[in-house]
Design an enzyme around this catalytic site. Structure first.
Site, PDB file in Angstrom:
ATOM      1  N   CYS A 199       0.781  -1.243   0.000  1.00 15.96           N
ATOM      2  CA  CYS A 199       0.000   0.000   0.000  1.00 15.96           C
ATOM      3  C   CYS A 199       0.809   1.287   0.000  1.00 15.96           C
ATOM      4  O   CYS A 199       0.606   2.145  -0.841  1.00 15.96           O
ATOM      5  CB  CYS A 199      -0.919   0.019   1.219  1.00 15.96           C
ATOM      6  SG  CYS A 199      -2.286  -1.096   1.033  1.00 15.96           S
TER       7      CYS A 199
HETATM    8  N1  NAD Z   1      -3.631  -5.986   1.054  1.00 18.87           N
HETATM    9  C1  NAD Z   1      -3.557  -4.852   1.734  1.00 18.87           C
HETATM   10  O1  NAD Z   1      -2.753  -4.690   2.663  1.00 18.87           O
HETATM   11  C2  NAD Z   1      -4.494  -3.708   1.411  1.00 18.87           C
HETATM   12  C3  NAD Z   1      -4.616  -2.644   2.328  1.00 18.87           C
HETATM   13  C4  NAD Z   1      -5.473  -1.586   2.028  1.00 18.87           C
HETATM   14  C5  NAD Z   1      -6.174  -1.603   0.823  1.00 18.87           C
HETATM   15  N2  NAD Z   1      -6.034  -2.640  -0.042  1.00 18.87           N
HETATM   16  C6  NAD Z   1      -6.827  -2.622  -1.275  1.00 18.87           C
HETATM   17  O2  NAD Z   1      -7.876  -3.576  -1.166  1.00 18.87           O
HETATM   18  C7  NAD Z   1      -8.154  -4.138  -2.459  1.00 18.87           C
HETATM   19  C8  NAD Z   1      -8.104  -5.653  -2.365  1.00 18.87           C
HETATM   20  O3  NAD Z   1      -6.811  -6.033  -1.954  1.00 18.87           O
HETATM   21  P1  NAD Z   1      -6.480  -7.507  -1.446  1.00 18.87           P
HETATM   22  O4  NAD Z   1      -5.092  -7.432  -0.927  1.00 18.87           O
HETATM   23  O5  NAD Z   1      -7.569  -8.042  -0.573  1.00 18.87           O
HETATM   24  O6  NAD Z   1      -6.509  -8.304  -2.839  1.00 18.87           O
HETATM   25  P2  NAD Z   1      -6.405  -9.901  -3.068  1.00 18.87           P
HETATM   26  O7  NAD Z   1      -5.754 -10.062  -4.384  1.00 18.87           O
HETATM   27  O8  NAD Z   1      -5.827 -10.559  -1.869  1.00 18.87           O
HETATM   28  O9  NAD Z   1      -7.933 -10.373  -3.166  1.00 18.87           O
HETATM   29  C9  NAD Z   1      -8.808  -9.970  -4.182  1.00 18.87           C
HETATM   30  C10 NAD Z   1      -9.820 -11.091  -4.439  1.00 18.87           C
HETATM   31  O10 NAD Z   1     -10.783 -10.584  -5.380  1.00 18.87           O
HETATM   32  C11 NAD Z   1     -11.129 -11.646  -6.274  1.00 18.87           C
HETATM   33  N3  NAD Z   1     -11.711 -11.030  -7.466  1.00 18.87           N
HETATM   34  C12 NAD Z   1     -11.114 -10.297  -8.425  1.00 18.87           C
HETATM   35  N4  NAD Z   1     -12.021  -9.847  -9.323  1.00 18.87           N
HETATM   36  C13 NAD Z   1     -13.226 -10.303  -8.928  1.00 18.87           C
HETATM   37  C14 NAD Z   1     -14.544 -10.183  -9.435  1.00 18.87           C
HETATM   38  N5  NAD Z   1     -14.826  -9.450 -10.521  1.00 18.87           N
HETATM   39  N6  NAD Z   1     -15.531 -10.806  -8.771  1.00 18.87           N
HETATM   40  C15 NAD Z   1     -15.291 -11.520  -7.662  1.00 18.87           C
HETATM   41  N7  NAD Z   1     -14.052 -11.677  -7.123  1.00 18.87           N
HETATM   42  C16 NAD Z   1     -13.036 -11.069  -7.744  1.00 18.87           C
HETATM   43  C17 NAD Z   1      -9.820 -12.379  -6.478  1.00 18.87           C
HETATM   44  O11 NAD Z   1     -10.031 -13.702  -6.947  1.00 18.87           O
HETATM   45  C18 NAD Z   1      -9.216 -12.333  -5.066  1.00 18.87           C
HETATM   46  O12 NAD Z   1      -9.578 -13.472  -4.298  1.00 18.87           O
HETATM   47  C19 NAD Z   1      -7.138  -3.500  -3.414  1.00 18.87           C
HETATM   48  O13 NAD Z   1      -7.702  -2.377  -4.026  1.00 18.87           O
HETATM   49  C20 NAD Z   1      -6.038  -3.045  -2.491  1.00 18.87           C
HETATM   50  O14 NAD Z   1      -5.316  -1.960  -2.998  1.00 18.87           O
HETATM   51  C21 NAD Z   1      -5.230  -3.706   0.235  1.00 18.87           C
END
Ligand code: NAD
Length: 445
Positions: free
Chosen positions: A270
């Site tokens: 992030c």
């Molecule tokens: N990981 C972090 O530390 C963090 C912190 C703050 C914000 N974020 C934000 O949160 C968001 C998600 O991050 P994450 O780390 O959980 O991602 P991730 O990759 O761990 O999980 C995303 C999930 O979404 C699923 N997915 C993708 N497209 C889809 C769709 N159209 N329909 C249904 N499922 C779908 C994927 O299969 C996956 O399981 C991002 O925008 C990220 O920038 C992440």
């Protein structure tokens, strides 16, 4: 009756969010495009590694289920959270494709629904996205009007991997960008069902919330970089100690102690990318973010700073051991990790590199291939190396025994030990190694 919520994307954030709602009595439906994630949740198994997630899921009483049917998820709940990836593009801005695809599918569910529904975007998006392409995708797919027939909110998560559940349950505050007051009010009430301590909500327009999210991580990045700048200054100032300086600095209520410990650069999924996105956005709107640019530049120089210290101590005939590959302790995530970047930079300089990490070796192996070798333990890594760098402050590295460093290197010199986070007893290790704690100045003459 508990809160009825659906969560789209059961990844590192989405699954913990779904489990937090379910643990607080919610009726929760998760959706993921990966069948593996859906099956795992339906079997009560965490599809992702996160502290406390499996324990939380073990306590649930059948009120969290997963599906790939968006219409089912939307029509059987009142609020839908979208937590899908928003990868960074080449220019540093975030790509909305996954969010837009998810919203088109959610729109199909909204079309079928007669009662009020709120869609909440949790994924980090660029300013202008929620009120632009996201609203458009929902309206086109549902045939309904946002702010009238359904509500839309942007509510990004302020969570860190390893403490995602605690951060969801006890946030400092709730950031809510809203299409209209009813949408924001509804979302706030749903959050109050999940959160432990009735957090205050800051409600505003989409664009202000989108900018606040980027600004938060840009500010934290800058604060970390300020601590690192102080560490570097201390290294050149006889008698200086960065920990003494930053502890006192943090006592000032305008500053605060968090994220000021001078060491090496920040990484993770992030901070780096949100700060870079802020710079890219500034350029795209004809403005500048000079401070954020400087932070990014200073952070990128941290690895070269370490390489220079190593070059000043030993040439490339010496093996360097890198202790710590995850971007922080208690996670296997290596996105923008300083330890991995250091290992790669040393390899390019011609140093043999051996690395050890308690959790992140598999992910690193997939990324760096043959350029780094991996040790089975911290002890083996130290044994095989002439220079050792503690790059991630895993607790276990504070337990490293001095006896491991008593063996001399091929030229009879003591091993070099670079302690980036000052985890070890300086007196003990300075007696047996060429001990280099970052952020500590030379002795007074
Ligand atoms: N990981 C972090 O530390 C963090 C912190 C703050 C914000 N974020 C934000 O949160 C968001 C998600 O991050 P994450 O780390 O959980 O991602 P991730 O990759 O761990 O999980 C995303 C999930 O979404 C699923 N997915 C993708 N497209 C889809 C769709 N159209 N329909 C249904 N499922 C779908 C994927 O299969 C996956 O399981 C991002 O925008 C990220 O920038 C992440």
């Amino acid at each position: 009756m508990g809160a009825k919520v659906s969560v789209i994307g059961l990844g590192k954030l989405g699954c913990p969010l779904a489990a937090c709602f379910a643990a607080n009595g919610g009726e929760v439906v998760g959706v993921d495009m990966e069948q593996r994630a859906v099956d795992a949740v339906n079997q009560g198994k965490a599809p992702t590694v996160e502290t406390g997630l499996q324990d939380l899921m073990n306590q649930l009483t059948g009120n969290l289920r997963a599906t790939q049917d968006f219409v089912d998820a939307v029509t059987s709940t009142d609020v839908t959270f979208v937590v899908v990836p928003t990868p960074s593009g080449e220019d540093g801005t975030f790509i909305n494709d996954y969010v837009v695809a998810a919203c088109r599918s959610i729109g199909q569910g909204l079309k079928e629904k007669s009662s009020y529904h709120v869609v909440t975007i949790v994924s980090t998006v660029m300013p202008g996205s929620t009120g632009g392409v996201i609203r458009q995708a929902l309206e086109e797919a549902s045939g309904k009007t946002c702010g009238v027939d359904f509500g839309l909110c942007y509510s990004p998560a302020f969570v860190a991997l390893g403490s995602v559940i605690r951060n969801f349950l006890r946030p400092d505050y709730l950031l809510i960008g809203e299409s209209d007051p009813k949408a924001g009010e509804t979302l706030e009430q749903f959050y109050q069902c999940m959160c432990d301590d009735e957090p205050r909500a800051e409600r505003m327009s989409f664009v202000n919330a989108e900018l606040t999210k980027l600004a938060t991580n840009a500010f934290v990045s800058t604060k970390i970089t300020f601590g690192n700048m102080m560490a570097q200054l201390c290294e050149h100032l006889p008698g200086a100690d960065v920990d003494i300086v930053t502890s006192a600095l943090g006592m000032d209520s305008r500053i605060g102690v968090k994220y000021l410990k001078g060491g090496i650069g920040y990484g993770g999924p992030c901070l780096d990318r949100d700060n870079v996105a802020l710079v890219a956005m500034a350029g795209n709107i004809g403005s500048e973010a000079i401070l954020a640019e400087a932070t990014d530049r200073a952070n990128r120089l941290e690895v070269s700073r370490l390489v220079d210290i190593i070059k000043s101590k030993r040439d490339t005939s010496n093996t360097v051991g890198v202790l710590g590959l995850s971007y922080k302790p208690d996670t296997n995530v290596i996105d923008a990790s300083q330890g991995v970047l250091l290992a790669q930079a040393l390899g390019k300089e011609g140093y043999p590199v051996v690395a050890y990490d308690p959790a992140a070796m598999e992910t690193t192996k997939q990324m760096v291939g043959e350029s780094v070798t991996f040790a089975a333990s911290a002890e083996r890594c130290i044994e095989e190396s002439a220079v050792i760098v503690i790059s991630t402050p895993w607790n276990c590295f504070a337990e490293i025994r001095p006896g491991l460093f008593t063996g001399k290197t091929a030229d009879g010199a003591p091993k070099v030990l670079i302690d980036c986070w000052r985890m070890l007893n300086a007196e003990t290790f300075a007696a047996i190694t060429d001990y280099v704690p970052l952020g500590i100045g030379p002795e007074h003459q």
